[in-house]
Scaffold this active site. Structure first.
Site, PDB file in Angstrom:
ATOM      1  N   HIS A 101      -5.877  -3.727  -1.159  1.00  0.00           N
ATOM      2  CA  HIS A 101      -5.818  -2.671  -2.140  1.00  0.00           C
ATOM      3  C   HIS A 101      -6.065  -3.186  -3.579  1.00  0.00           C
ATOM      4  CE1 HIS A 101      -4.695   0.779   0.033  1.00  0.00           C
ATOM      5  NE2 HIS A 101      -3.908   0.009   0.778  1.00  0.00           N
ATOM      6  N   SER A 156       0.802  -1.036  -0.065  1.00  0.00           N
ATOM      7  CA  SER A 156      -0.052  -0.017  -0.040  1.00  0.00           C
ATOM      8  C   SER A 156       0.645   1.269   0.095  1.00  0.00           C
ATOM      9  CB  SER A 156      -0.971   0.193   1.189  1.00  0.00           C
ATOM     10  OG  SER A 156      -0.102  -0.170   2.258  1.00  0.00           O
ATOM     11  N   LYS A 200     -12.507  -0.015   1.605  1.00  0.00           N
ATOM     12  CA  LYS A 200     -11.754   0.640   0.490  1.00  0.00           C
ATOM     13  C   LYS A 200     -12.647   0.588  -0.539  1.00  0.00           C
ATOM     14  CE  LYS A 200      -7.346   0.146   2.731  1.00  0.00           C
ATOM     15  NZ  LYS A 200      -6.358  -0.564   3.405  1.00  0.00           N
TER      16      LYS A 200
END
Ligand SMILES: *Cc1c(COP(=O)(O)O)cnc(C)c1O
Length: 397
Positions: free
Chosen positions: A213, A185, A244
């Protein structure tokens, strides 16, 4: 009250300020989206949210959450095994495992908890966990809580990983698991999952990937790094977040074989001793997953935006890390420059945060930008223009 305790804390905080490492929190006065307003009324372009697919303020997602508040109430007021399981929790667990290609999954209130509660129930002192040196803090903590033998390989270095595998074999480890972020990340780089899975096969090791991610937007169908590398079915355990790309509220999960999920539900401490997710988050996430499946153009747009932005920034002479991932770190080195740059960018209407020690190694400070599918070409061009001005005035380019 111990005076010396509070003095020590004061000193430590002052030292953080003195080292230019103090992180202050900015107050946002609008929902999370590509352009936001700060509490002082300033409009800024937002380049630092994990809202990769623009679902944090999506109408359908919000509607699903609102309807659930009416239908299911606000909170479960219980952990899952007492009276905290609504049928929507099972529905989401089934949906996530089906979407990502696993037998089953288990929800947590955060991926931090998923990673924290993953290792201890599954691996004991006879086992070996081999971890990438840049893995997320939650993986590191999860491994710390487990009695297995620990090995750390140099970041994405496959010969270092193989050495660890050999050592673990020599030390007669019962089971070996390789643990890695799918996407790192801070750097926007992918784990070399194809090679990792090959090594795992060679040494009969398990593979655990944290795809926070990636889930929802990496890979042709948004199924994450296993799809990106064509190793679906070879990653034994996949963890991810609902915080996310999948709407950005909160929540985490572990996908694995059915018996592994069963054991986690019996033994995983953050699952057993922490409240159930709010049904409104669960239903909104189901809606977010539906959008991921039905609107592939969002993935196309985030890809386009990423390539365009990286190309222009490279042309300007900025040093970028990573490859083709919407996490785009602009490398600066010094924490003070990163602080100055992020302040100057904000002044000109671009919100992007400086990252420095301890979230990245000392001397590797950076501005980490994150693109979304919802940034327009105009917004990208404006951001690039601001970067050029600020970069030149600070003599970064
Ligand atoms: C964000 C992140 C987490 C934590 O996820 P939460 O659901 O916010 O707790 C874990 N691992 C990685 C790699 C992340 O980027």
């Amino acid at each position: 009250m111990s005076k010396s305790f509070y003095n020590l804390i004061d000193n430590e905080v002052s030292q953080i300020v003195e080292d230019n490492l103090f992180k202050s929190e900015r107050l946002i006065a609008t929902p999370q989206q590509a352009s936001i307003k700060l509490i002082d009324g300033k409009d800024v372009l937002n380049f630092c949210a994990n809202d990769y697919l623009g679902l944090a303020n999506n109408q359908l997602v919000k509607k699903a959450a609102a309807e659930s508040l009416e239908d299911d109430g606000f909170g479960m007021a219980s952990v899952r095994f007492i009276c905290g399981t609504n049928n929507v929790h099972r529905e989401l667990e089934k949906k996530l495992s089906e979407f990502l290609g696993y037998e089953d999954s288990i929800l947590y209130v955060a991926c931090f908890d998923a990673n924290g509660g993953l290792f201890e129930p599954l691996f004991g002192k006879e086992d070996a966990i081999i971890s990438d040196s840049l893995n997320h803090a939650s993986i590191i903590d999860g491994i710390r809580l487990c009695k297995a033998e620990r090995y750390r390989y140099q970041h994405s270095d496959m010969s270092s990983l193989e050495q660890c595998l050999q050592q673990a074999k020599e030390n007669k480890a019962r089971h070996i698991v390789i643990a890695t972020d799918g996407v790192f990340s801070m750097d926007g780089t992918y784990a070399k999952l194809d090679q990792i899975c090959e090594l795992a096969e060679k040494y009969d090791a398990l593979v655990m990937v944290d795809d926070c991610h990636a889930t929802g937007f990496v890979g042709k169908n948004g199924k994450g790094t296993p799809e990106h590398f064509g190793v679906e079915g070879k990653v034994d355990i996949l963890t991810g977040t609902l915080g996310k790309a999948l709407g950005g509220a909160s929540g985490g999960f572990i996908c694995a074989k059915e018996n592994v999920v069963q054991l986690l539900k019996q033994r995983s401490r953050p699952y057993l001793f922490s409240n159930a997710l709010s049904p409104s988050i669960v239903k909104a996430t189901l809606q977010a997953l539906e959008i991921v499946e039905n609107e592939p153009d969002r993935r196309a747009r985030i890809k386009e935006n990423t390539l365009y932005f990286r190309e222009k920034m490279n042309e300007l002479g900025f040093t970028l890390k990573g490859e083709s991932h919407p996490i785009t770190p602009v490398m600066l080195g010094d924490a003070e420059i990163a602080q100055k740059m992020s302040a100057a960018l904000l002044e000109k209407g671009l919100y992007a945060v400086g990252f420095f020690y301890p979230v990245v190694p000392k001397g590797q400070a950076r501005i980490r930008l994150q693109l979304t599918s919802e940034h327009t070409k105009n917004q990208l061009d404006k951001a690039i223009e601001i970067f050029e001005e600020v970069g030149k005035s600070l003599k970064v380019i």
